[in-house]
Scaffold this motif. Structure first.
Motif, PDB file in Angstrom:
ATOM      1  N   GLU A  46       0.753  -1.382  -0.055  1.00  0.00           N
ATOM      2  CA  GLU A  46      -0.080   0.000  -0.012  1.00  0.00           C
ATOM      3  C   GLU A  46       0.977   1.233  -0.050  1.00  0.00           C
ATOM      4  OE1 GLU A  46      -2.406   0.739   3.609  1.00  0.00           O
ATOM      5  OE2 GLU A  46      -0.662  -0.159   4.842  1.00  0.00           O
ATOM      6  N   LEU A  47       0.560   2.324  -0.746  1.00  0.00           N
ATOM      7  CA  LEU A  47       1.171   3.678  -0.667  1.00  0.00           C
ATOM      8  C   LEU A  47       0.610   4.098   0.470  1.00  0.00           C
ATOM      9  CD1 LEU A  47       2.411   5.930  -2.068  1.00  0.00           C
ATOM     10  CD2 LEU A  47       0.095   6.478  -3.096  1.00  0.00           C
ATOM     11  N   ILE A  48       1.742   4.821   1.094  1.00  0.00           N
ATOM     12  CA  ILE A  48       1.416   5.742   2.655  1.00  0.00           C
ATOM     13  C   ILE A  48       1.840   6.989   2.484  1.00  0.00           C
ATOM     14  CG2 ILE A  48       1.478   3.609   3.839  1.00  0.00           C
ATOM     15  CD1 ILE A  48       4.203   4.285   4.755  1.00  0.00           C
ATOM     16  N   ALA A  49       2.784   7.697   1.658  1.00  0.00           N
ATOM     17  CA  ALA A  49       3.260   8.725   1.570  1.00  0.00           C
ATOM     18  C   ALA A  49       4.000   9.136   0.332  1.00  0.00           C
ATOM     19  CB  ALA A  49       3.991   9.043   2.810  1.00  0.00           C
ATOM     20  N   THR A  50       3.772  10.334  -0.282  1.00  0.00           N
ATOM     21  CA  THR A  50       4.381  10.876  -1.550  1.00  0.00           C
ATOM     22  C   THR A  50       4.621  12.348  -1.297  1.00  0.00           C
ATOM     23  OG1 THR A  50       2.966   9.376  -2.956  1.00  0.00           O
ATOM     24  CG2 THR A  50       4.047  11.299  -3.827  1.00  0.00           C
ATOM     25  N   THR A  59       1.713  14.074   0.495  1.00  0.00           N
ATOM     26  CA  THR A  59       0.234  13.363   0.553  1.00  0.00           C
ATOM     27  C   THR A  59       0.455  12.111   1.385  1.00  0.00           C
ATOM     28  OG1 THR A  59       0.408  12.302  -1.201  1.00  0.00           O
ATOM     29  CG2 THR A  59      -0.739  14.343  -1.656  1.00  0.00           C
ATOM     30  N   TYR A  60      -0.633  11.794   2.292  1.00  0.00           N
ATOM     31  CA  TYR A  60      -0.425  10.759   3.107  1.00  0.00           C
ATOM     32  C   TYR A  60      -1.773   9.983   2.982  1.00  0.00           C
ATOM     33  CZ  TYR A  60       3.301  13.352   5.077  1.00  0.00           C
ATOM     34  OH  TYR A  60       4.411  14.267   5.465  1.00  0.00           O
ATOM     35  N   ALA A  61      -1.508   8.627   3.370  1.00  0.00           N
ATOM     36  CA  ALA A  61      -2.746   7.679   3.521  1.00  0.00           C
ATOM     37  C   ALA A  61      -3.462   7.922   4.665  1.00  0.00           C
ATOM     38  CB  ALA A  61      -2.164   6.156   3.452  1.00  0.00           C
ATOM     39  N   ASP A  62      -4.820   7.835   5.024  1.00  0.00           N
ATOM     40  CA  ASP A  62      -5.360   8.107   6.195  1.00  0.00           C
ATOM     41  C   ASP A  62      -4.845   7.445   7.282  1.00  0.00           C
ATOM     42  OD1 ASP A  62      -8.692   8.185   4.612  1.00  0.00           O
ATOM     43  OD2 ASP A  62      -6.950   9.571   4.921  1.00  0.00           O
ATOM     44  N   SER A  63      -4.188   6.246   7.172  1.00  0.00           N
ATOM     45  CA  SER A  63      -3.823   5.466   8.116  1.00  0.00           C
ATOM     46  C   SER A  63      -2.465   5.962   8.899  1.00  0.00           C
ATOM     47  CB  SER A  63      -3.434   3.846   7.691  1.00  0.00           C
ATOM     48  OG  SER A  63      -2.431   3.976   6.622  1.00  0.00           O
ATOM     49  N   VAL A  64      -1.824   6.694   8.226  1.00  0.00           N
ATOM     50  CA  VAL A  64      -0.622   7.290   8.878  1.00  0.00           C
ATOM     51  C   VAL A  64      -0.579   8.877   9.042  1.00  0.00           C
ATOM     52  CG1 VAL A  64       0.718   5.555   7.926  1.00  0.00           C
ATOM     53  CG2 VAL A  64       0.853   7.539   6.557  1.00  0.00           C
ATOM     54  N   ARG A  65      -1.627   9.654   8.522  1.00  0.00           N
ATOM     55  CA  ARG A  65      -1.601  11.056   8.466  1.00  0.00           C
ATOM     56  C   ARG A  65      -1.792  11.576   9.969  1.00  0.00           C
ATOM     57  NH1 ARG A  65      -5.759  11.745   5.553  1.00  0.00           N
ATOM     58  NH2 ARG A  65      -4.573  11.740   3.486  1.00  0.00           N
ATOM     59  N   GLY A  66      -0.844  12.567  10.086  1.00  0.00           N
ATOM     60  CA  GLY A  66      -0.526  12.861  11.458  1.00  0.00           C
ATOM     61  C   GLY A  66       0.384  12.226  12.423  1.00  0.00           C
ATOM     62  N   ARG A  67       0.948  10.942  11.718  1.00  0.00           N
ATOM     63  CA  ARG A  67       1.830  10.426  12.553  1.00  0.00           C
ATOM     64  C   ARG A  67       3.167  10.218  11.892  1.00  0.00           C
ATOM     65  NH1 ARG A  67       1.155   5.183  13.539  1.00  0.00           N
ATOM     66  NH2 ARG A  67       0.032   4.779  11.696  1.00  0.00           N
ATOM     67  N   PHE A  68       2.991  10.082  10.665  1.00  0.00           N
ATOM     68  CA  PHE A  68       4.136   9.949   9.702  1.00  0.00           C
ATOM     69  C   PHE A  68       4.328  11.255   8.886  1.00  0.00           C
ATOM     70  CE2 PHE A  68       4.106   5.081   8.957  1.00  0.00           C
ATOM     71  CZ  PHE A  68       3.973   4.846  10.262  1.00  0.00           C
ATOM     72  N   THR A  69       5.912  11.466   8.927  1.00  0.00           N
ATOM     73  CA  THR A  69       6.150  12.719   7.754  1.00  0.00           C
ATOM     74  C   THR A  69       7.116  12.394   6.658  1.00  0.00           C
ATOM     75  OG1 THR A  69       5.756  14.137   9.609  1.00  0.00           O
ATOM     76  CG2 THR A  69       6.996  15.097   7.839  1.00  0.00           C
ATOM     77  N   ILE A  70       7.009  12.601   5.506  1.00  0.00           N
ATOM     78  CA  ILE A  70       7.842  12.492   4.473  1.00  0.00           C
ATOM     79  C   ILE A  70       8.463  13.705   4.262  1.00  0.00           C
ATOM     80  CG2 ILE A  70       6.278  13.043   2.657  1.00  0.00           C
ATOM     81  CD1 ILE A  70       7.535  10.717   0.807  1.00  0.00           C
ATOM     82  N   SER A  71       9.974  13.591   3.801  1.00  0.00           N
ATOM     83  CA  SER A  71      10.648  14.882   3.445  1.00  0.00           C
ATOM     84  C   SER A  71      11.683  14.359   2.496  1.00  0.00           C
ATOM     85  CB  SER A  71      11.265  15.415   4.726  1.00  0.00           C
ATOM     86  OG  SER A  71      12.132  14.647   5.332  1.00  0.00           O
ATOM     87  N   ARG A  72      12.581  15.195   1.782  1.00  0.00           N
ATOM     88  CA  ARG A  72      13.587  14.780   1.038  1.00  0.00           C
ATOM     89  C   ARG A  72      14.556  16.153   1.154  1.00  0.00           C
ATOM     90  NH1 ARG A  72      11.081  14.225  -4.605  1.00  0.00           N
ATOM     91  NH2 ARG A  72      13.140  13.799  -5.320  1.00  0.00           N
ATOM     92  N   ASP A  73      15.865  15.634   0.710  1.00  0.00           N
ATOM     93  CA  ASP A  73      16.932  16.329   0.635  1.00  0.00           C
ATOM     94  C   ASP A  73      17.478  16.136  -0.732  1.00  0.00           C
ATOM     95  OD1 ASP A  73      19.226  17.675   0.590  1.00  0.00           O
ATOM     96  OD2 ASP A  73      19.795  17.163   2.671  1.00  0.00           O
ATOM     97  N   ASN A  74      17.156  17.122  -1.904  1.00  0.00           N
ATOM     98  CA  ASN A  74      17.648  16.889  -2.944  1.00  0.00           C
ATOM     99  C   ASN A  74      19.041  17.005  -3.330  1.00  0.00           C
ATOM    100  OD1 ASN A  74      15.135  16.366  -4.072  1.00  0.00           O
ATOM    101  ND2 ASN A  74      14.823  18.010  -5.168  1.00  0.00           N
ATOM    102  N   MET A  83       8.508   8.507  11.553  1.00  0.00           N
ATOM    103  CA  MET A  83       7.526   7.669  11.855  1.00  0.00           C
ATOM    104  C   MET A  83       7.363   7.897  13.192  1.00  0.00           C
ATOM    105  SD  MET A  83       7.672   4.148   9.561  1.00  0.00           S
ATOM    106  CE  MET A  83       8.925   3.630  10.405  1.00  0.00           C
ATOM    107  N   ASP A  84       6.008   8.291  13.737  1.00  0.00           N
ATOM    108  CA  ASP A  84       5.976   8.523  15.211  1.00  0.00           C
ATOM    109  C   ASP A  84       4.894   7.687  15.717  1.00  0.00           C
ATOM    110  OD1 ASP A  84       7.021  11.828  14.561  1.00  0.00           O
ATOM    111  OD2 ASP A  84       8.237  10.234  15.268  1.00  0.00           O
ATOM    112  N   SER A  85       4.269   7.785  16.915  1.00  0.00           N
ATOM    113  CA  SER A  85       3.351   7.145  17.628  1.00  0.00           C
ATOM    114  C   SER A  85       3.259   5.772  17.017  1.00  0.00           C
ATOM    115  CB  SER A  85       2.251   8.117  17.602  1.00  0.00           C
ATOM    116  OG  SER A  85       2.422   9.272  18.090  1.00  0.00           O
ATOM    117  N   LEU A  86       4.205   4.946  16.710  1.00  0.00           N
ATOM    118  CA  LEU A  86       3.737   3.683  16.144  1.00  0.00           C
ATOM    119  C   LEU A  86       3.069   2.594  16.566  1.00  0.00           C
ATOM    120  CD1 LEU A  86       7.739   3.440  14.801  1.00  0.00           C
ATOM    121  CD2 LEU A  86       5.707   3.090  13.306  1.00  0.00           C
ATOM    122  N   GLU A  87       2.529   1.895  15.999  1.00  0.00           N
ATOM    123  CA  GLU A  87       1.551   0.972  16.416  1.00  0.00           C
ATOM    124  C   GLU A  87       1.955  -0.365  15.649  1.00  0.00           C
ATOM    125  OE1 GLU A  87      -1.950   2.487  14.705  1.00  0.00           O
ATOM    126  OE2 GLU A  87      -2.385   4.417  15.899  1.00  0.00           O
ATOM    127  N   ALA A  88       1.279  -1.277  16.536  1.00  0.00           N
ATOM    128  CA  ALA A  88       1.578  -2.581  16.086  1.00  0.00           C
ATOM    129  C   ALA A  88       1.129  -2.944  14.462  1.00  0.00           C
ATOM    130  CB  ALA A  88       0.590  -3.810  16.853  1.00  0.00           C
TER     131      ALA A  88
END
Length: 119
Positions: A46-50, A59-74, A83-88
């Protein structure tokens, strides 16, 4: 030779954090949008972040929005997934994915890194 090499996976307790990294080589990183996918055991990938090639839009999947953050350094040819507040339920193999900004069939996958959330 094109490579996407993920790192940063491992075992973490529920509520904990991890940061995944994906280092790209062999192509012009700044011309590609980057995504993170994951595949839990026995489930579909499944796609979780772009993040766009400029880094201007995420953009984020609903399942991770607010807990995960995608970033880049070109400058470092690297994309990250904080990834924060990780769940099983976040236990999965996490994959890095690159897609050209114009030629949408020009894509690359990383080999994946295992994330296990367990007490």
């Amino acid at each position: 030779q094109v490579q996407l090499v993920e790192s940063g996976g491992g075992l973490v307790q529920p509520g904990g954090s991890l940061r995944l990294s994906c280092v790209a080589s062999g192509f012009t990183f700044s011309r590609y949008s980057m995504s993170w996918y994951r595949q839990p055991p026995g489930k579909e990938r499944e796609l979780i972040a772009t993040i766009t090639y400029t880094g201007g839009t995420t953009t984020y999947a609903d399942s991770v929005r607010g807990r995960f953050t995608i970033s880049r350094d070109n400058a470092k040819n690297t994309v990250y997934l904080q990834m924060d507040s990780l769940e099983a339920e976040d236990t999965a193999v996490y994959y890095c994915y690159a897609q050209h900004r114009t030629w949408r069939t020009d894509v690359y996958w990383g080999q994946g890194t295992q994330v296990t959330v367990s007490s």
